[in-house]
Design a protein around this motif. Structure first.
Motif, PDB file in Angstrom:
ATOM      1  N   LEU A 110       8.405   7.913   2.562  1.00 49.93           N
ATOM      2  CA  LEU A 110       7.382   7.234   1.771  1.00 49.93           C
ATOM      3  C   LEU A 110       7.940   5.965   1.144  1.00 49.93           C
ATOM      4  CD1 LEU A 110       4.613   7.082   0.307  1.00 49.93           C
ATOM      5  CD2 LEU A 110       5.704   8.318  -1.564  1.00 49.93           C
ATOM      6  N   TRP A 111       9.118   6.083   0.496  1.00 47.71           N
ATOM      7  CA  TRP A 111       9.701   4.909  -0.167  1.00 47.71           C
ATOM      8  C   TRP A 111       9.971   3.793   0.844  1.00 47.71           C
ATOM      9  CZ3 TRP A 111       7.919   7.004  -3.987  1.00 47.71           C
ATOM     10  CH2 TRP A 111       8.305   8.223  -4.512  1.00 47.71           C
ATOM     11  N   SER A 112      10.455   4.161   2.031  1.00 44.16           N
ATOM     12  CA  SER A 112      10.743   3.129   3.035  1.00 44.16           C
ATOM     13  C   SER A 112       9.459   2.441   3.485  1.00 44.16           C
ATOM     14  CB  SER A 112      11.469   3.730   4.246  1.00 44.16           C
ATOM     15  OG  SER A 112      10.632   4.638   4.944  1.00 44.16           O
ATOM     16  N   ALA A 113       8.365   3.204   3.575  1.00 51.92           N
ATOM     17  CA  ALA A 113       7.082   2.614   3.961  1.00 51.92           C
ATOM     18  C   ALA A 113       6.576   1.661   2.883  1.00 51.92           C
ATOM     19  CB  ALA A 113       6.053   3.720   4.206  1.00 51.92           C
ATOM     20  N   ILE A 114       6.785   2.024   1.614  1.00 52.02           N
ATOM     21  CA  ILE A 114       6.356   1.159   0.511  1.00 52.02           C
ATOM     22  C   ILE A 114       7.218  -0.102   0.471  1.00 52.02           C
ATOM     23  CG2 ILE A 114       6.200   0.957  -1.999  1.00 52.02           C
ATOM     24  CD1 ILE A 114       5.518   3.926  -2.097  1.00 52.02           C
ATOM     25  N   TRP A 115       8.541   0.075   0.586  1.00 46.84           N
ATOM     26  CA  TRP A 115       9.437  -1.084   0.532  1.00 46.84           C
ATOM     27  C   TRP A 115       9.210  -2.015   1.709  1.00 46.84           C
ATOM     28  CZ3 TRP A 115      14.611   1.895  -0.812  1.00 46.84           C
ATOM     29  CH2 TRP A 115      14.500   2.418  -2.108  1.00 46.84           C
ATOM     30  N   ALA A 116       8.776  -1.468   2.850  1.00 47.80           N
ATOM     31  CA  ALA A 116       8.518  -2.306   4.018  1.00 47.80           C
ATOM     32  C   ALA A 116       7.383  -3.288   3.755  1.00 47.80           C
ATOM     33  CB  ALA A 116       8.185  -1.429   5.224  1.00 47.80           C
ATOM     34  N   VAL A 117       6.498  -2.926   2.836  1.00 50.34           N
ATOM     35  CA  VAL A 117       5.408  -3.829   2.461  1.00 50.34           C
ATOM     36  C   VAL A 117       5.976  -5.106   1.855  1.00 50.34           C
ATOM     37  CG1 VAL A 117       3.415  -4.134   0.930  1.00 50.34           C
ATOM     38  CG2 VAL A 117       3.766  -1.952   2.129  1.00 50.34           C
ATOM     39  N   PHE A 118       7.076  -4.968   1.101  1.00 52.74           N
ATOM     40  CA  PHE A 118       7.666  -6.130   0.430  1.00 52.74           C
ATOM     41  C   PHE A 118       8.725  -6.827   1.290  1.00 52.74           C
ATOM     42  CE2 PHE A 118       6.266  -3.110  -2.829  1.00 52.74           C
ATOM     43  CZ  PHE A 118       5.450  -3.920  -3.601  1.00 52.74           C
ATOM     44  N   PHE A 119       9.559  -6.034   1.985  1.00 44.94           N
ATOM     45  CA  PHE A 119      10.656  -6.631   2.754  1.00 44.94           C
ATOM     46  C   PHE A 119      10.243  -7.093   4.143  1.00 44.94           C
ATOM     47  CE2 PHE A 119      12.939  -3.946  -0.336  1.00 44.94           C
ATOM     48  CZ  PHE A 119      13.785  -4.904  -0.885  1.00 44.94           C
ATOM     49  N   PHE A 120       9.268  -6.407   4.750  1.00 41.52           N
ATOM     50  CA  PHE A 120       8.838  -6.767   6.101  1.00 41.52           C
ATOM     51  C   PHE A 120       7.379  -7.211   6.139  1.00 41.52           C
ATOM     52  CE2 PHE A 120      12.368  -3.782   6.730  1.00 41.52           C
ATOM     53  CZ  PHE A 120      13.164  -4.511   7.609  1.00 41.52           C
ATOM     54  N   ARG A 121       6.791  -7.345   4.959  1.00 43.30           N
ATOM     55  CA  ARG A 121       5.420  -7.828   4.814  1.00 43.30           C
ATOM     56  C   ARG A 121       4.425  -7.001   5.620  1.00 43.30           C
ATOM     57  NH1 ARG A 121       5.881 -14.483   4.554  1.00 43.30           N
ATOM     58  NH2 ARG A 121       7.369 -14.517   2.805  1.00 43.30           N
ATOM     59  N   GLU A 122       4.640  -5.689   5.635  1.00 46.90           N
ATOM     60  CA  GLU A 122       3.688  -4.811   6.284  1.00 46.90           C
ATOM     61  C   GLU A 122       2.506  -4.559   5.352  1.00 46.90           C
ATOM     62  OE1 GLU A 122       5.612  -1.278   7.577  1.00 46.90           O
ATOM     63  OE2 GLU A 122       6.878  -2.308   9.054  1.00 46.90           O
ATOM     64  N   LYS A 123       1.397  -4.130   5.925  1.00 51.00           N
ATOM     65  CA  LYS A 123       0.190  -3.913   5.140  1.00 51.00           C
ATOM     66  C   LYS A 123       0.223  -2.557   4.437  1.00 51.00           C
ATOM     67  CE  LYS A 123      -2.800  -6.752   8.089  1.00 51.00           C
ATOM     68  NZ  LYS A 123      -4.019  -6.746   8.955  1.00 51.00           N
ATOM     69  N   MET A 124      -0.378  -2.509   3.262  1.00 49.83           N
ATOM     70  CA  MET A 124      -0.557  -1.247   2.553  1.00 49.83           C
ATOM     71  C   MET A 124      -1.847  -0.616   3.078  1.00 49.83           C
ATOM     72  SD  MET A 124       0.375   1.090   0.518  1.00 49.83           S
ATOM     73  CE  MET A 124       1.715   0.410  -0.471  1.00 49.83           C
ATOM     74  N   LYS A 128      -0.927   4.972   4.125  1.00 43.91           N
ATOM     75  CA  LYS A 128       0.164   4.896   3.152  1.00 43.91           C
ATOM     76  C   LYS A 128      -0.321   5.307   1.769  1.00 43.91           C
ATOM     77  CE  LYS A 128       2.905   1.358   5.503  1.00 43.91           C
ATOM     78  NZ  LYS A 128       3.395  -0.037   5.503  1.00 43.91           N
ATOM     79  N   THR A 129      -1.528   4.894   1.441  1.00 49.58           N
ATOM     80  CA  THR A 129      -2.091   5.259   0.140  1.00 49.58           C
ATOM     81  C   THR A 129      -2.271   6.775   0.036  1.00 49.58           C
ATOM     82  OG1 THR A 129      -3.269   3.147   0.059  1.00 49.58           O
ATOM     83  CG2 THR A 129      -4.006   4.883  -1.436  1.00 49.58           C
ATOM     84  N   ILE A 283       1.918  12.310   8.193  1.00 53.25           N
ATOM     85  CA  ILE A 283       0.976  11.191   8.242  1.00 53.25           C
ATOM     86  C   ILE A 283       1.719   9.888   8.500  1.00 53.25           C
ATOM     87  CG2 ILE A 283      -0.558   9.756   6.828  1.00 53.25           C
ATOM     88  CD1 ILE A 283      -1.586  12.342   5.556  1.00 53.25           C
ATOM     89  N   LEU A 284       2.835   9.702   7.789  1.00 52.20           N
ATOM     90  CA  LEU A 284       3.604   8.469   7.957  1.00 52.20           C
ATOM     91  C   LEU A 284       4.176   8.359   9.370  1.00 52.20           C
ATOM     92  CD1 LEU A 284       5.480   8.251   4.545  1.00 52.20           C
ATOM     93  CD2 LEU A 284       3.752   6.668   5.410  1.00 52.20           C
ATOM     94  N   ILE A 285       4.629   9.474   9.916  1.00 53.31           N
ATOM     95  CA  ILE A 285       5.214   9.450  11.256  1.00 53.31           C
ATOM     96  C   ILE A 285       4.143   9.181  12.316  1.00 53.31           C
ATOM     97  CG2 ILE A 285       6.342  10.852  13.037  1.00 53.31           C
ATOM     98  CD1 ILE A 285       7.837  12.288  10.793  1.00 53.31           C
ATOM     99  N   LEU A 286       3.043   9.891  12.217  1.00 50.59           N
ATOM    100  CA  LEU A 286       2.019   9.801  13.255  1.00 50.59           C
ATOM    101  C   LEU A 286       1.092   8.594  13.100  1.00 50.59           C
ATOM    102  CD1 LEU A 286       1.049  13.574  13.475  1.00 50.59           C
ATOM    103  CD2 LEU A 286       2.412  12.261  15.104  1.00 50.59           C
ATOM    104  N   LYS A 287       0.787   8.244  11.843  1.00 47.50           N
ATOM    105  CA  LYS A 287      -0.163   7.159  11.617  1.00 47.50           C
ATOM    106  C   LYS A 287       0.508   5.809  11.345  1.00 47.50           C
ATOM    107  CE  LYS A 287      -3.905   9.645  11.960  1.00 47.50           C
ATOM    108  NZ  LYS A 287      -4.893   9.422  13.052  1.00 47.50           N
ATOM    109  N   GLU A 288       1.673   5.847  10.719  1.00 48.99           N
ATOM    110  CA  GLU A 288       2.335   4.593  10.354  1.00 48.99           C
ATOM    111  C   GLU A 288       3.609   4.357  11.144  1.00 48.99           C
ATOM    112  OE1 GLU A 288       1.176   2.361   8.405  1.00 48.99           O
ATOM    113  OE2 GLU A 288      -0.554   3.460   7.641  1.00 48.99           O
ATOM    114  N   LYS A 289       4.005   5.325  12.001  1.00 45.16           N
ATOM    115  CA  LYS A 289       5.233   5.212  12.783  1.00 45.16           C
ATOM    116  C   LYS A 289       6.408   4.967  11.858  1.00 45.16           C
ATOM    117  CE  LYS A 289       2.778   3.466  16.816  1.00 45.16           C
ATOM    118  NZ  LYS A 289       2.662   2.406  17.813  1.00 45.16           N
TER     119      LYS A 289
END
Length: 293
Positions: A110-124, A128-129, A283-289
């Protein structure tokens, strides 16, 4: 089905990782009972592991030339995250239940998915929510029975949660290393971890004479080398999503070892929190990879 697209034999290294990672907690408890602390275990693991990895990769004629500035920076960040993770995991496994530790540790996705929003400019995204909501609820269920600072599991649970931040940093650092030669990157990541722990081992370690750490060093050299080789060969043969789905099996496997070896009880709050965090992870694995590296 994702598993039917690949030869089942290619999953053996990934299942091997699940097996050795599931035993990581019991191993840390065993070495602590022998008088080794977090700095002893980690320096011996990374120091001896670096030596054995060098021999293995040298025999395989792997390019281990000195890294350029870019690779050195990436592998050092990876090593810093791994060192932080291992330190907190030591205190988590030795001060809380194995089930609590492994579940809280896996909130790293989860934390890596959130941080990716800031470091890799991925969408929230909405997924993820949803994962955030499930994970926060899961953490709350695990912590609710131990909110008192006097609780015997409070320090261990906090350490487990902190370990997830380091693991999240590893996931993000791995993404930056995806175009690097994996064996070379793994070797220098292990070497940098050994260098990070060296001064702490000298100043704060309990093992001061060679006779105290020869046998543990040999064991951790084999463990660390097996871990790196299984990770390198496993992730090179299996899709990231499939690998992560298999690696999640570490959670029930580790929890089962806690019940079998230490008679740890799985309380209703732990089970509820675990289910919520597992759902968030899937959810993160299947939906957000999640963890795509």
């Amino acid at each position: 089905m994702i598993f039917l697209k690949e030869n089942s034999l290619v999953y053996l290294p990934i299942f091997g990782l699940v097996f050795i990672w599931a035993f990581f907690g019991p191993l840390l408890r065993f070495f602590e009972s022998l008088g080794f602390n977090a700095f002893d275990v980690n320096f011996l693991a990374f120091g001896a592991g670096t030596t054995l990895l060098f021999l293995v990769f040298w025999l395989q004629k792997t390019d281990l030339s000195l890294p350029n500035k870019s690779l050195a920076k990436k592998t050092f960040l990876y090593a810093a995250g791994l060192s932080s993770t291992n330190i907190f995991l030591f205190y988590a496994f030795t001060n809380s239940t194995i089930a609590n530790t492994i579940v809280l540790h896996y909130t790293a996705l989860l934390w890596s998915a959130i941080w990716a929003v800031f470091f890799f400019r991925e969408k929230m995204t909405k997924w993820k929510t949803i994962s955030i909501a499930l994970t926060v609820a899961g953490i709350a269920f695990i912590f609710l029975p131990v909110l008192s600072l006097e609780s015997k599991y409070f320090f261990g649970n906090v350490s487990a949660l902190f370990s997830s931040f380091g693991y999240a940093a590893i996931i993000l650092a791995s993404r930056s290393l995806k175009n690097e030669e994996p064996k070379r990157a793994s070797f220098y990541g292990t070497l940098f971890c050994a260098l990070i722990f060296l001064p702490f081992f000298i100043l704060l370690g309990n093992a001061k004479s060679p006779s105290q750490f020869v046998a543990p060093a040999a064991f951790w050299a084999i463990y660390s080398t097996a871990e790196v080789l299984l990770l390198v060969y496993g992730m090179s043969k299996v899709s990231v999503i499939a690998a992560n789905l298999v690696l999640v099996l570490e959670i029930p496997a580790a929890a089962a070892l806690g019940v079998i070896f230490y008679s740890e009880s799985l309380t209703a709050s732990t089970l509820t929190g675990s289910i919520l965090i597992l759902c968030a992870t899937m959810i993160l694995i299947l939906k957000e990879k999640a963890g795509k590296a």
